[in-house]
Design a protein around this motif. Structure first.
Motif, PDB file in Angstrom:
ATOM      1  N   TYR A 272       8.902  -0.082   1.797  1.00  0.00           N
ATOM      2  CA  TYR A 272       7.896   0.988   1.181  1.00  0.00           C
ATOM      3  C   TYR A 272       8.263   0.733  -0.563  1.00  0.00           C
ATOM      4  CZ  TYR A 272       5.339   4.905   0.082  1.00  0.00           C
ATOM      5  OH  TYR A 272       4.106   6.004  -0.293  1.00  0.00           O
ATOM      6  N   HIS A 273       7.105   0.969  -1.265  1.00  0.00           N
ATOM      7  CA  HIS A 273       7.204   0.571  -2.698  1.00  0.00           C
ATOM      8  C   HIS A 273       7.885   1.273  -3.404  1.00  0.00           C
ATOM      9  CE1 HIS A 273       3.318   3.120  -3.690  1.00  0.00           C
ATOM     10  NE2 HIS A 273       4.411   3.700  -3.153  1.00  0.00           N
TER      11      HIS A 273
ATOM     12  N   ARG B 196      -3.375   1.491 -11.207  1.00  0.00           N
ATOM     13  CA  ARG B 196      -3.349   2.571  -9.688  1.00  0.00           C
ATOM     14  C   ARG B 196      -4.627   3.322  -9.826  1.00  0.00           C
ATOM     15  NH1 ARG B 196       0.726   6.054  -6.527  1.00  0.00           N
ATOM     16  NH2 ARG B 196      -1.096   7.534  -5.752  1.00  0.00           N
TER      17      ARG B 196
ATOM     18  N   TYR C 123      -6.863   1.751  -7.215  1.00  0.00           N
ATOM     19  CA  TYR C 123      -6.205   2.100  -5.921  1.00  0.00           C
ATOM     20  C   TYR C 123      -7.052   3.621  -5.569  1.00  0.00           C
ATOM     21  CZ  TYR C 123      -2.916   3.149  -1.825  1.00  0.00           C
ATOM     22  OH  TYR C 123      -2.381   3.151  -0.606  1.00  0.00           O
TER      23      TYR C 123
ATOM     24  N   LYS D 207     -12.395   3.369   1.415  1.00  0.00           N
ATOM     25  CA  LYS D 207     -11.634   2.907   2.578  1.00  0.00           C
ATOM     26  C   LYS D 207     -11.886   3.825   3.954  1.00  0.00           C
ATOM     27  CE  LYS D 207      -7.660   4.202   3.424  1.00  0.00           C
ATOM     28  NZ  LYS D 207      -7.095   5.293   4.185  1.00  0.00           N
TER      29      LYS D 207
ATOM     30  N   HIS E  63     -10.235  13.378  -1.975  1.00  0.00           N
ATOM     31  CA  HIS E  63     -10.170  12.284  -3.400  1.00  0.00           C
ATOM     32  C   HIS E  63     -11.442  12.360  -4.118  1.00  0.00           C
ATOM     33  CE1 HIS E  63      -6.756   9.904  -2.441  1.00  0.00           C
ATOM     34  NE2 HIS E  63      -6.995  10.355  -1.140  1.00  0.00           N
TER      35      HIS E  63
ATOM     36  N   TYR F 274      -7.014  -4.210   1.298  1.00  0.00           N
ATOM     37  CA  TYR F 274      -6.808  -3.056   2.162  1.00  0.00           C
ATOM     38  C   TYR F 274      -8.200  -2.422   2.595  1.00  0.00           C
ATOM     39  CZ  TYR F 274      -4.847   1.661   3.488  1.00  0.00           C
ATOM     40  OH  TYR F 274      -4.590   3.168   3.925  1.00  0.00           O
TER      41      TYR F 274
ATOM     42  N   THR G 267       1.709   4.471   5.592  1.00  0.00           N
ATOM     43  CA  THR G 267       2.682   4.594   4.797  1.00  0.00           C
ATOM     44  C   THR G 267       2.694   6.038   4.006  1.00  0.00           C
ATOM     45  OG1 THR G 267       0.871   3.740   3.291  1.00  0.00           O
ATOM     46  CG2 THR G 267       2.469   2.133   3.703  1.00  0.00           C
TER      47      THR G 267
ATOM     48  N   ARG H  24       9.344  10.692  -8.404  1.00  0.00           N
ATOM     49  CA  ARG H  24       8.574  10.193  -9.319  1.00  0.00           C
ATOM     50  C   ARG H  24       8.369  11.377 -10.411  1.00  0.00           C
ATOM     51  NH1 ARG H  24       3.734   8.121  -7.240  1.00  0.00           N
ATOM     52  NH2 ARG H  24       4.836   6.190  -6.733  1.00  0.00           N
TER      53      ARG H  24
ATOM     54  N   TYR I  72      -1.954  15.242 -10.404  1.00  0.00           N
ATOM     55  CA  TYR I  72      -2.437  14.783  -9.234  1.00  0.00           C
ATOM     56  C   TYR I  72      -1.550  14.852  -8.068  1.00  0.00           C
ATOM     57  CZ  TYR I  72      -3.722  11.166  -6.058  1.00  0.00           C
ATOM     58  OH  TYR I  72      -4.052  10.522  -4.587  1.00  0.00           O
TER      59      TYR I  72
ATOM     60  N   LYS J 273       0.231  -2.866   5.049  1.00  0.00           N
ATOM     61  CA  LYS J 273       0.059  -2.090   3.954  1.00  0.00           C
ATOM     62  C   LYS J 273       1.111  -1.881   2.937  1.00  0.00           C
ATOM     63  CE  LYS J 273      -1.701   1.747   2.031  1.00  0.00           C
ATOM     64  NZ  LYS J 273      -1.700   3.089   2.936  1.00  0.00           N
TER      65      LYS J 273
HETATM   66  O1  LIG Z   1       2.009   7.900  -4.899  1.00  0.00           O
HETATM   67  C1  LIG Z   1       2.332   7.216  -4.187  1.00  0.00           C
HETATM   68  O2  LIG Z   1       3.366   6.395  -3.990  1.00  0.00           O
HETATM   69  C2  LIG Z   1       1.429   6.869  -2.873  1.00  0.00           C
HETATM   70  C3  LIG Z   1       1.280   6.235  -1.760  1.00  0.00           C
HETATM   71  C4  LIG Z   1       0.458   5.998  -1.067  1.00  0.00           C
HETATM   72  C5  LIG Z   1       0.632   5.199   0.272  1.00  0.00           C
HETATM   73  O3  LIG Z   1       1.851   5.222   0.748  1.00  0.00           O
HETATM   74  O4  LIG Z   1      -0.316   4.663   0.834  1.00  0.00           O
HETATM   75  C6  LIG Z   1      -0.836   6.840  -0.964  1.00  0.00           C
HETATM   76  C7  LIG Z   1      -0.830   7.833  -2.208  1.00  0.00           C
HETATM   77  N1  LIG Z   1       0.268   7.674  -3.168  1.00  0.00           N
HETATM   78  C8  LIG Z   1      -2.041   8.534  -2.553  1.00  0.00           C
HETATM   79  O5  LIG Z   1      -2.127   9.159  -3.660  1.00  0.00           O
HETATM   80  C9  LIG Z   1      -3.108   8.639  -1.598  1.00  0.00           C
HETATM   81  O6  LIG Z   1      -3.950   9.149  -1.969  1.00  0.00           O
HETATM   82  C10 LIG Z   1      -2.807   7.521  -0.450  1.00  0.00           C
HETATM   83  C11 LIG Z   1      -4.126   7.317   0.331  1.00  0.00           C
HETATM   84  C12 LIG Z   1      -3.548   6.545   1.307  1.00  0.00           C
HETATM   85  C13 LIG Z   1      -3.978   5.732   2.341  1.00  0.00           C
HETATM   86  O7  LIG Z   1      -3.547   4.736   2.815  1.00  0.00           O
HETATM   87  O8  LIG Z   1      -5.187   6.212   2.985  1.00  0.00           O
HETATM   88  N2  LIG Z   1      -2.101   6.111   0.779  1.00  0.00           N
HETATM   89  C14 LIG Z   1      -1.981   6.947  -0.360  1.00  0.00           C
END
Ligand SMILES: O=C(O)c1cc(C(=O)O)c2c(n1)C(=O)C(=O)c1cc(C(=O)O)[nH]c1-2
Length: 360
Positions: A34-35, A61, A64, A71, A95, A139, A157, A168, A186, A225
């Motif tokens: 994971y990131h 970001r 994303y 998506k 969103h 993605y 994830t 964070r 957010y 992912k």
């Molecule tokens: O702040 C983060 O590290 C983080 C990670 C992830 C993620 O793990 O994919 C999402 C988000 N934020 C996020 O804000 C978000 O709306 C989101 C949607 C998704 C998804 O895959 O549908 N992941 C994530």
């Protein structure tokens, strides 16, 4: 697909895992890929990035964030039953919001504006790294083209995101004086949205991954992912941290920002008055630069060389003495006329205040 980082334990892929074993295997993927583990996130959370590097993160970001509902709409379009669609459509509402000015994308724009960007520049997605675009688009394509099980598993994830979000928010608030709670609003909603979404997706995957092959596909989707998230940070690191190679069309520090407001003023045209009590703002300090054998004023992302007069004045700027008192002290030290000194240092201190490295 061939996972970019194959998950070890090939014998486990031969047999059907229990739902609990499958969950453990999925969590294990997050624990290793994971990131939150990426060096860029470590720097971001520990306060080791400059304001421009934080800006690069916020800007990239945004893409994303903007594509997540695209998506989810692709996924929704493929869901065969109304009950599932009812649940999944909430993600799009989260969103996009229910009305103008609402929703996660809007809150991300606020975050980007909070670090200095002009809204239209962020919306244009002009300065985004191509690598960000490629991985986010990958993605969206993955979710559009793969099986429903893989598409849903790739969202898992989110199981790991509440921990990184808490870390964070705490780290950024503590370590950056330009970050406020409002800027990071957010993330408040994500702390409840992400676990709700992840619980649903995990339950779906555990119930539908009913063969070793399907379980392997779900694990590979989650691994994919993780790489989508990881490569975005690789790109940021390469362009804006080290070696700092910003591709030709990507955001350059200084671009797309709203002009910083002038320092708050009390006197005419922002000039300091003799009765003002000057002080250095948080994050600004005077230092002796050994290598260059001179004093400098260090501010976030900026350094000002100081001449001897400025050093003498700034040594007396302590948030307690007024300009008049500083002039008086200097007049005594240098046996000079306090009125002349006061006039000179008012010009100098006003200039520093306008550069936002001095407050009153
Ligand atoms: O702040 C983060 O590290 C983080 C990670 C992830 C993620 O793990 O994919 C999402 C988000 N934020 C996020 O804000 C978000 O709306 C989101 C949607 C998704 C998804 O895959 O549908 N992941 C994530």
């Amino acid at each position: 697909m061939n996972a970019a980082f194959p998950t070890p334990g090939t014998d486990a892929s031969q047999r059907l895992l229990s739902p609990e074993e499958l969950e453990a295997a999925l969590r294990d993927i997050g624990a290793r890929r994971y990131h939150n583990l990426h060096p860029f996130h470590r720097l971001l959370h520990d306060g080791k990035l400059s304001k421009d590097q934080v800006r690069a993160w916020a800007l990239n970001r945004y893409y994303y964030q903007a594509m997540i509902p695209v998506k989810d709409a692709a996924l929704l379009a493929r869901l065969p039953d109304a009950a599932l669609r009812r649940i999944w459509r909430q993600r799009i509402v989260d969103h996009d919001g229910d009305h103008e000015g609402d929703g996660g994308i809007e809150r991300w724009l606020k975050l980007a504006e909070g670090v200095g960007f002009a809204r239209d520049y962020v919306l244009s997605t002009k300065g985004i790294l191509s690598a960000t675009r490629f991985s986010v688009d990958a993605y969206v394509h993955f979710v559009s083209e793969r099986s429903l099980l893989e598409a849903i598993a790739s969202s898992l994830t989110e199981m790991f995101s509440p921990t990184i979000i808490s870390e964070r928010v705490a780290g950024m608030l503590k370590n950056y004086d330009f970050i406020t709670k409002e800027t990071l609003a957010y993330f408040d909603k994500r702390l409840t949205q992400a676990p709700r979404d992840a619980d649903f997706a995990l339950d779906y995957v555990k119930r539908h991954a009913t063969t070793p092959e399907l379980q392997r596909a779900a694990m590979d989707a989650l691994t994919f992912k993780c790489t989508v998230l990881w490569t975005q940070l690789d790109a940021l690191y390469f362009a804006y941290v080290a070696p700092g190679m910003i591709p030709p069309d990507a955001w350059q520090p200084g671009e797309g920002l709203v002009a910083e407001p002038a320092a708050p003023t009390t006197g005419p045209a922002g000039a300091l008055q003799a009765s003002d009590v000057p002080r250095l703002p948080r994050g600004v300090r005077m230092r002796f630069d050994q290598a260059r054998d001179k004093h400098v004023l260090l501010a976030p992302e900026r350094t000002f060389d100081l001449d001897d007069n400025a050093v003498a004045v700034l040594s007396l700027v302590d948030g307690a003495r007024s300009v008049a008192q500083i002039a008086q002290a200097l007049a005594e030290t240098y046996a000079a006329d306090a009125a002349v000194i006061e006039a000179d240092i008012l010009v100098m201190l006003t200039d520093l205040a306008q550069k936002r490295v001095l407050e009153r």
